[in-house]
Write a protein that holds these residues in place. Sequence first.
Motif, PDB file in Angstrom:
ATOM      1  N   ASN A 155       0.841  -1.204   0.000  1.00 45.32           N
ATOM      2  CA  ASN A 155       0.000   0.000   0.000  1.00 45.32           C
ATOM      3  C   ASN A 155       0.872   1.248   0.000  1.00 45.32           C
ATOM      4  OD1 ASN A 155      -2.289  -1.683   0.235  1.00 45.32           O
ATOM      5  ND2 ASN A 155      -2.194  -1.618   2.467  1.00 45.32           N
ATOM      6  N   SER A 156       0.262   2.364  -0.324  1.00 40.13           N
ATOM      7  CA  SER A 156       0.967   3.658  -0.329  1.00 40.13           C
ATOM      8  C   SER A 156       2.277   3.558  -1.097  1.00 40.13           C
ATOM      9  CB  SER A 156       1.220   4.124   1.109  1.00 40.13           C
ATOM     10  OG  SER A 156       0.013   4.234   1.825  1.00 40.13           O
ATOM     11  N   LEU A 157       2.203   2.996  -2.275  1.00 35.81           N
ATOM     12  CA  LEU A 157       3.412   2.758  -3.066  1.00 35.81           C
ATOM     13  C   LEU A 157       4.080   4.057  -3.481  1.00 35.81           C
ATOM     14  CD1 LEU A 157       2.138  -0.289  -5.074  1.00 35.81           C
ATOM     15  CD2 LEU A 157       4.258  -0.242  -3.763  1.00 35.81           C
ATOM     16  N   LYS A 158       5.410   4.001  -3.524  1.00 37.20           N
ATOM     17  CA  LYS A 158       6.239   5.150  -3.880  1.00 37.20           C
ATOM     18  C   LYS A 158       7.075   4.798  -5.108  1.00 37.20           C
ATOM     19  CE  LYS A 158       6.836   6.181   1.056  1.00 37.20           C
ATOM     20  NZ  LYS A 158       7.836   6.394   2.136  1.00 37.20           N
ATOM     21  N   PRO A 159       7.521   5.799  -5.841  1.00 36.68           N
ATOM     22  CA  PRO A 159       8.390   5.508  -6.999  1.00 36.68           C
ATOM     23  C   PRO A 159       9.613   4.682  -6.625  1.00 36.68           C
ATOM     24  CG  PRO A 159       7.614   7.756  -7.112  1.00 36.68           C
ATOM     25  CD  PRO A 159       7.155   7.224  -5.781  1.00 36.68           C
ATOM     26  N   GLU A 160      10.128   4.871  -5.424  1.00 35.16           N
ATOM     27  CA  GLU A 160      11.313   4.111  -5.006  1.00 35.16           C
ATOM     28  C   GLU A 160      11.005   2.646  -4.702  1.00 35.16           C
ATOM     29  OE1 GLU A 160      10.225   7.037  -3.754  1.00 35.16           O
ATOM     30  OE2 GLU A 160      10.503   7.124  -1.560  1.00 35.16           O
ATOM     31  N   ASP A 161       9.759   2.249  -4.737  1.00 35.93           N
ATOM     32  CA  ASP A 161       9.403   0.833  -4.616  1.00 35.93           C
ATOM     33  C   ASP A 161       9.511   0.104  -5.959  1.00 35.93           C
ATOM     34  OD1 ASP A 161       6.795   1.868  -2.409  1.00 35.93           O
ATOM     35  OD2 ASP A 161       8.701   0.948  -1.843  1.00 35.93           O
ATOM     36  N   THR A 162       9.778   0.836  -7.023  1.00 36.45           N
ATOM     37  CA  THR A 162       9.925   0.227  -8.338  1.00 36.45           C
ATOM     38  C   THR A 162      11.088  -0.750  -8.340  1.00 36.45           C
ATOM     39  OG1 THR A 162       8.985   2.125  -9.496  1.00 36.45           O
ATOM     40  CG2 THR A 162      10.451   0.687 -10.759  1.00 36.45           C
ATOM     41  N   ALA A 163      10.814  -1.980  -8.720  1.00 42.33           N
ATOM     42  CA  ALA A 163      11.824  -3.033  -8.700  1.00 42.33           C
ATOM     43  C   ALA A 163      11.220  -4.323  -9.252  1.00 42.33           C
ATOM     44  CB  ALA A 163      12.327  -3.281  -7.282  1.00 42.33           C
ATOM     45  N   VAL A 164      12.079  -5.295  -9.472  1.00 44.54           N
ATOM     46  CA  VAL A 164      11.615  -6.662  -9.681  1.00 44.54           C
ATOM     47  C   VAL A 164      11.531  -7.310  -8.308  1.00 44.54           C
ATOM     48  CG1 VAL A 164      12.051  -8.892 -10.760  1.00 44.54           C
ATOM     49  CG2 VAL A 164      12.674  -6.781 -11.961  1.00 44.54           C
ATOM     50  N   TYR A 165      10.379  -7.895  -8.016  1.00 46.09           N
ATOM     51  CA  TYR A 165      10.142  -8.514  -6.722  1.00 46.09           C
ATOM     52  C   TYR A 165      10.238 -10.030  -6.863  1.00 46.09           C
ATOM     53  CZ  TYR A 165       8.799  -4.117  -4.609  1.00 46.09           C
ATOM     54  OH  TYR A 165       8.814  -2.831  -4.101  1.00 46.09           O
ATOM     55  N   TYR A 166      11.000 -10.627  -5.950  1.00 44.47           N
ATOM     56  CA  TYR A 166      11.260 -12.062  -5.975  1.00 44.47           C
ATOM     57  C   TYR A 166      10.786 -12.716  -4.680  1.00 44.47           C
ATOM     58  CZ  TYR A 166      14.631 -10.873  -9.673  1.00 44.47           C
ATOM     59  OH  TYR A 166      15.234 -10.416 -10.805  1.00 44.47           O
ATOM     60  N   CYS A 167      10.308 -13.914  -4.831  1.00 45.25           N
ATOM     61  CA  CYS A 167       9.949 -14.757  -3.697  1.00 45.25           C
ATOM     62  C   CYS A 167      11.091 -15.747  -3.466  1.00 45.25           C
ATOM     63  CB  CYS A 167       8.654 -15.481  -4.060  1.00 45.25           C
ATOM     64  SG  CYS A 167       8.037 -16.622  -2.845  1.00 45.25           S
ATOM     65  N   PRO A 190      18.218 -22.654  -0.766  1.00 49.97           N
ATOM     66  CA  PRO A 190      17.268 -21.606  -1.126  1.00 49.97           C
ATOM     67  C   PRO A 190      16.707 -21.821  -2.522  1.00 49.97           C
ATOM     68  CG  PRO A 190      19.505 -20.817  -1.363  1.00 49.97           C
ATOM     69  CD  PRO A 190      19.606 -22.182  -0.770  1.00 49.97           C
ATOM     70  N   TYR A 191      15.439 -21.482  -2.681  1.00 47.66           N
ATOM     71  CA  TYR A 191      14.808 -21.498  -3.989  1.00 47.66           C
ATOM     72  C   TYR A 191      14.263 -20.104  -4.256  1.00 47.66           C
ATOM     73  CZ  TYR A 191      14.841 -26.618  -3.653  1.00 47.66           C
ATOM     74  OH  TYR A 191      15.208 -27.935  -3.530  1.00 47.66           O
ATOM     75  N   TRP A 192      14.440 -19.658  -5.520  1.00 47.33           N
ATOM     76  CA  TRP A 192      13.968 -18.338  -5.933  1.00 47.33           C
ATOM     77  C   TRP A 192      12.921 -18.479  -7.028  1.00 47.33           C
ATOM     78  CZ3 TRP A 192      15.638 -13.696  -3.840  1.00 47.33           C
ATOM     79  CH2 TRP A 192      16.790 -13.729  -3.069  1.00 47.33           C
ATOM     80  N   GLY A 193      12.008 -17.524  -7.053  1.00 50.84           N
ATOM     81  CA  GLY A 193      11.118 -17.412  -8.189  1.00 50.84           C
ATOM     82  C   GLY A 193      11.781 -16.611  -9.296  1.00 50.84           C
ATOM     83  N   GLN A 194      11.033 -16.419 -10.381  1.00 52.70           N
ATOM     84  CA  GLN A 194      11.584 -15.738 -11.551  1.00 52.70           C
ATOM     85  C   GLN A 194      11.441 -14.224 -11.455  1.00 52.70           C
ATOM     86  OE1 GLN A 194       8.564 -16.945 -11.421  1.00 52.70           O
ATOM     87  NE2 GLN A 194       7.307 -15.312 -12.319  1.00 52.70           N
ATOM     88  N   GLY A 195      10.629 -13.759 -10.524  1.00 54.62           N
ATOM     89  CA  GLY A 195      10.442 -12.329 -10.318  1.00 54.62           C
ATOM     90  C   GLY A 195       9.229 -11.774 -11.033  1.00 54.62           C
ATOM     91  N   THR A 196       8.715 -10.678 -10.485  1.00 59.64           N
ATOM     92  CA  THR A 196       7.595  -9.968 -11.106  1.00 59.64           C
ATOM     93  C   THR A 196       7.872  -8.467 -10.998  1.00 59.64           C
ATOM     94  OG1 THR A 196       5.173  -9.744 -11.163  1.00 59.64           O
ATOM     95  CG2 THR A 196       6.176  -9.949  -8.986  1.00 59.64           C
ATOM     96  N   GLN A 197       7.643  -7.746 -12.086  1.00 56.80           N
ATOM     97  CA  GLN A 197       8.000  -6.329 -12.151  1.00 56.80           C
ATOM     98  C   GLN A 197       6.921  -5.467 -11.516  1.00 56.80           C
ATOM     99  OE1 GLN A 197      10.854  -4.684 -13.621  1.00 56.80           O
ATOM    100  NE2 GLN A 197       9.941  -2.937 -12.547  1.00 56.80           N
ATOM    101  N   VAL A 198       7.355  -4.595 -10.624  1.00 55.61           N
ATOM    102  CA  VAL A 198       6.487  -3.568 -10.045  1.00 55.61           C
ATOM    103  C   VAL A 198       7.050  -2.208 -10.434  1.00 55.61           C
ATOM    104  CG1 VAL A 198       5.659  -2.508  -7.915  1.00 55.61           C
ATOM    105  CG2 VAL A 198       5.751  -5.006  -8.113  1.00 55.61           C
ATOM    106  N   THR A 199       6.232  -1.413 -11.089  1.00 55.26           N
ATOM    107  CA  THR A 199       6.636  -0.070 -11.488  1.00 55.26           C
ATOM    108  C   THR A 199       5.662   0.932 -10.902  1.00 55.26           C
ATOM    109  OG1 THR A 199       7.563  -0.917 -13.568  1.00 55.26           O
ATOM    110  CG2 THR A 199       7.151   1.453 -13.429  1.00 55.26           C
ATOM    111  N   VAL A 200       6.203   1.888 -10.149  1.00 55.35           N
ATOM    112  CA  VAL A 200       5.384   2.929  -9.523  1.00 55.35           C
ATOM    113  C   VAL A 200       5.730   4.246 -10.199  1.00 55.35           C
ATOM    114  CG1 VAL A 200       4.669   4.025  -7.387  1.00 55.35           C
ATOM    115  CG2 VAL A 200       5.460   1.643  -7.368  1.00 55.35           C
ATOM    116  N   SER A 201       4.786   4.741 -10.970  1.00 60.84           N
ATOM    117  CA  SER A 201       5.055   5.942 -11.763  1.00 60.84           C
ATOM    118  C   SER A 201       3.735   6.589 -12.157  1.00 60.84           C
ATOM    119  CB  SER A 201       5.850   5.566 -13.021  1.00 60.84           C
ATOM    120  OG  SER A 201       6.015   6.703 -13.849  1.00 60.84           O
ATOM    121  N   SER A 202       3.772   7.916 -12.262  1.00 58.84           N
ATOM    122  CA  SER A 202       2.598   8.651 -12.731  1.00 58.84           C
ATOM    123  C   SER A 202       2.680   8.877 -14.238  1.00 58.84           C
ATOM    124  CB  SER A 202       2.470   9.973 -11.991  1.00 58.84           C
ATOM    125  OG  SER A 202       3.662  10.721 -12.102  1.00 58.84           O
TER     126      SER A 202
END
Length: 114
Positions: A83-95, A102-114
């Motif tokens: 919630n209350s996302l900011k531009p600096e939260d823009t990143a690829v998010y991994y589980c 350790p096991y990683w996922g492939q990632g999902t892109q989050v882009t916070v922009s107007s």
Amino acid sequence: QGQLVESGGDLVQPGGSLRLSCTVSGITFRRNTMGWYRQAPGKQRELVASITSGDSTNYADSVKGRFTISRDNAKNTVYLQMNSLKPEDTAVYYCKRESWPPYWGQGTQVTVSS
């Protein structure tokens, strides 16, 4: 071998919300600590939040009060409500499964922009 598949990334305006999901197979999900990480362009991957098998949670200071990690053991899924996302939260998010190995996922892109 564990498999982790993230979903839910999107383009969102500042102040908006997203919920990421990570569905896990191949491991006993309920026994594992799970984490969400993110990597922004030119930066190191960083821990965002983690949740233990007993539902204890831990958050990076930068997301405390805005993000919530949760899990549904019946669905083998871990979530990240943002919630209350900011531009600096823009990143690829991994589980990630935090236990060894350790096991990683492939990632999902989050882009916070107007």
